[in-house]
Scaffold this motif. Structure first.
Motif, PDB file in Angstrom:
ATOM      1  N   ARG A   1      23.418 123.537  63.227  1.00  0.00           N
ATOM      2  CA  ARG A   1      22.122 123.020  62.635  1.00  0.00           C
ATOM      3  C   ARG A   1      22.249 123.066  61.121  1.00  0.00           C
ATOM      4  O   ARG A   1      22.644 124.399  60.722  1.00  0.00           O
TER       5      ARG A   1
ATOM      6  N   ASP B   1      16.284 119.185  58.275  1.00  0.00           N
ATOM      7  CA  ASP B   1      16.851 120.043  59.143  1.00  0.00           C
ATOM      8  C   ASP B   1      17.248 119.174  60.298  1.00  0.00           C
ATOM      9  O   ASP B   1      16.762 118.090  60.821  1.00  0.00           O
ATOM     10  N   ARG B   2      18.639 119.105  60.411  1.00  0.00           N
ATOM     11  CA  ARG B   2      19.500 118.250  61.180  1.00  0.00           C
ATOM     12  C   ARG B   2      20.407 118.872  62.110  1.00  0.00           C
ATOM     13  O   ARG B   2      21.150 120.158  61.650  1.00  0.00           O
ATOM     14  N   GLU B   3      20.958 118.294  63.330  1.00  0.00           N
ATOM     15  CA  GLU B   3      22.016 118.815  64.047  1.00  0.00           C
ATOM     16  C   GLU B   3      23.178 118.057  63.603  1.00  0.00           C
ATOM     17  O   GLU B   3      23.208 116.740  63.278  1.00  0.00           O
TER      18      GLU B   3
ATOM     19  N   SER C   1      23.495 132.851  62.389  1.00  0.00           N
ATOM     20  CA  SER C   1      23.537 132.138  61.143  1.00  0.00           C
ATOM     21  C   SER C   1      24.662 132.378  60.384  1.00  0.00           C
ATOM     22  O   SER C   1      25.333 133.449  60.249  1.00  0.00           O
TER      23      SER C   1
ATOM     24  N   ILE D   1      20.292 123.410  57.753  1.00  0.00           N
ATOM     25  CA  ILE D   1      19.044 122.987  57.099  1.00  0.00           C
ATOM     26  C   ILE D   1      19.215 122.848  55.662  1.00  0.00           C
ATOM     27  O   ILE D   1      19.585 123.890  54.994  1.00  0.00           O
TER      28      ILE D   1
ATOM     29  N   GLU E   1      23.289 131.397  53.902  1.00  0.00           N
ATOM     30  CA  GLU E   1      22.610 130.095  53.158  1.00  0.00           C
ATOM     31  C   GLU E   1      23.818 130.096  51.908  1.00  0.00           C
ATOM     32  O   GLU E   1      24.161 130.919  51.424  1.00  0.00           O
TER      33      GLU E   1
END
Length: 184
Positions: free
Chosen positions: A45, A31-33, A61, A47, A64
């Motif tokens: 963000r 999980d990163r910015e 969001s 993920i 995905e």
């Protein structure tokens, strides 16, 4: 966000390149910015789940995005997005509205696809002139053969450029018959 009209250009829409994210290590699970430069540096963000990536823009969001991979000829694997709309593999997805889609699903065109044939020919002639080390202007003398270039290659490039330039000048003359255009 961005909404597209029919015939919108790829160059005008923010894009998400799977190869760029891979080079930056954002496809590895975690999980990163991430700072999305094409969205005026907005923080996204990312993920990564290994088989898919979820993108969040603030509380929204973007969905995905599934990943696929293919084997390369000399080893290794190449990653692809699976377009959320048509399920085709794509290296780049484009942000259209509040969702991501491949170029075809987003109905985006490259700038060169929107040019007239004469303009494409003129762009090709200018590119050849620059490749040969000359000025792109039609009034400039045609550049000489660069060192180490084969004469057959130079002759083919020169003929291609001259043909495109002649078509452009013919088009200009047809648009304004009173005005004569002389070839350089």
């Amino acid at each position: 966000m961005i909404s597209t009209s029919r015939g919108a250009r790829v160059e005008d829409v923010p894009s998400l390149d799977v190869a760029q994210l891979g080079r930056e290590g954002l496809l590895e699970p975690g999980d990163r910015e991430w700072c999305w430069g094409e969205l005026n540096g907005w923080s996204v963000r990312v993920i990564a789940l290994g088989y898919a990536v979820e993108l969040r823009l603030g509380a929204t969001s973007l969905g995905e995005l599934e990943l696929a991979s293919t084997a390369c000829n000399f080893g290794g694997r190449r990653r692809w997005w699976l377009c959320p709309r048509c399920r085709r593999r794509a290296r780049i997805l484009y942000l259209v509205g509040r969702s991501l889609a491949c170029r075809r699903c987003a109905d985006l065109k490259y700038e060169s696809q929107l040019e007239r044939e004469v303009a494409r020919g003129l762009r090709r002639a200018r590119k050849i002139r620059r490749r040969l080390g000359g000025q792109p202007a039609l009034v400039a003398p045609f550049p000489p053969k660069p060192a180490r270039m084969r004469w057959m290659t130079y002759a083919a490039l020169r003929a291609d450029a001259k043909e495109a330039e002649a078509a452009f000048l013919t088009h200009l003359t047809a648009m304004n018959p009173r005005r004569s255009v002389s070839r350089p």
